[in-house]
Enzyme design. Sequence first.
Site, short mmCIF file in Angstrom:
data_model
loop_
_atom_site.label_atom_id
_atom_site.label_comp_id
_atom_site.label_asym_id
_atom_site.label_seq_id
_atom_site.Cartn_x
_atom_site.Cartn_y
_atom_site.Cartn_z
N LYS A 49 45.46 37.97 48.86
CA LYS A 49 44.82 36.79 48.28
C LYS A 49 44.39 35.81 49.37
CE LYS A 49 47.28 37.16 43.92
NZ LYS A 49 48.61 37.00 43.33
N GLN A 93 53.70 33.19 42.41
CA GLN A 93 53.74 34.66 42.40
C GLN A 93 54.96 35.14 41.61
OE1 GLN A 93 51.27 36.57 43.67
NE2 GLN A 93 52.29 38.43 43.01
N ASP A 116 45.96 31.58 36.69
CA ASP A 116 46.44 32.90 36.25
C ASP A 116 46.25 33.09 34.74
OD1 ASP A 116 47.53 34.56 38.29
OD2 ASP A 116 49.24 33.21 38.51
N1 GUN Z 1 52.53 39.24 39.96
C1 GUN Z 1 51.84 40.38 39.76
N2 GUN Z 1 50.56 40.09 39.42
C2 GUN Z 1 50.46 38.74 39.42
C3 GUN Z 1 49.38 37.85 39.16
O1 GUN Z 1 48.25 38.23 38.85
N3 GUN Z 1 49.69 36.54 39.27
C4 GUN Z 1 50.91 36.09 39.60
N4 GUN Z 1 51.11 34.78 39.67
N5 GUN Z 1 51.93 36.89 39.85
C5 GUN Z 1 51.70 38.21 39.75
#
Ligand code: GUN
Length: 279
Positions: A49, A93, A116
């Site tokens: 990211k 996350q 998200d």
């Molecule tokens: N953990 C696995 N995929 C994601 C996601 O798309 N966003 C977040 N915040 N955590 C994750």
Amino acid sequence: MATRIDGKALAAKVKAEVAAEAVKLPRQPGLAVVLVGENPASQVYVRGKEADWAECGMRSFPYRLSTETTQQELLKLIDELNANPEVDGILVQLPLPKPLDEEPVINRIAADKDVDCFHPYNVGKLTIGEPVFRPCTPAGVMEMLEEYHIPVAGKHCVVLGRSNIVGKPMASLLLQQSGTVTICHSKTENLAEITRQADILVSAVGKVNTVTADMVKDGAVIIDVAMNRNAEGKLCGDVDFANVEPKASYITPVPGGCGPMTRAVLMRNILTAAENHLK
Ligand code: GUN
């Protein structure tokens, strides 16, 4: 033999569009990424990211917190980020290490910064078809289907997995496009009987070889959301790719399918958040 859906190429296109829009704003869109603990998969996701947001001209606010972080400390940080006008999006996350509780943390993120689309307010909006942000992985899947002109309306769409992150919002988006949606999960009986009816099969289980060739109808569209490691340590999805590919009409590879699109949609959501904040 199936056409391989090139998520990487489509993601590059989306990110270029986002970057072109981001430079027009009076300030850089900002994303806070909160990573608690040492989960290796999470560290890989977050690094990916970080590369994306540099590419899209975004400002990062990284927070690497120790496993000792308390629930209260984490909530306090969320409050600070909610109040920071330069932070447009907040991504915590998941999964959080034990004993931290995810639900109060997600609920604390301001809905207008919830890029998200995990906050109950945004999930509710999504369910009634008025999304503020679209959930990144499922929205990425929908954009791949659209790019390859794969019709959804009236088709039997079978989703494997019922997580809040992928399975449930995936079903919502497919339903919005008038798919006939079945969600399967660990308690589903006669799984193969159901998957064999799928015109579009989306697997988000997280287990190697969940989808084998005998579970797939000829000509089905196979979307593999998972990111697993096989016995040799190689990155792979849920689908037995070598044996399923010859039967399918379209298939997403792992890596290079859903992963890059998830991150591209996240970039677009941050841009949307920034545009909304700057209005
Ligand atoms: N953990 C696995 N995929 C994601 C996601 O798309 N966003 C977040 N915040 N955590 C994750």
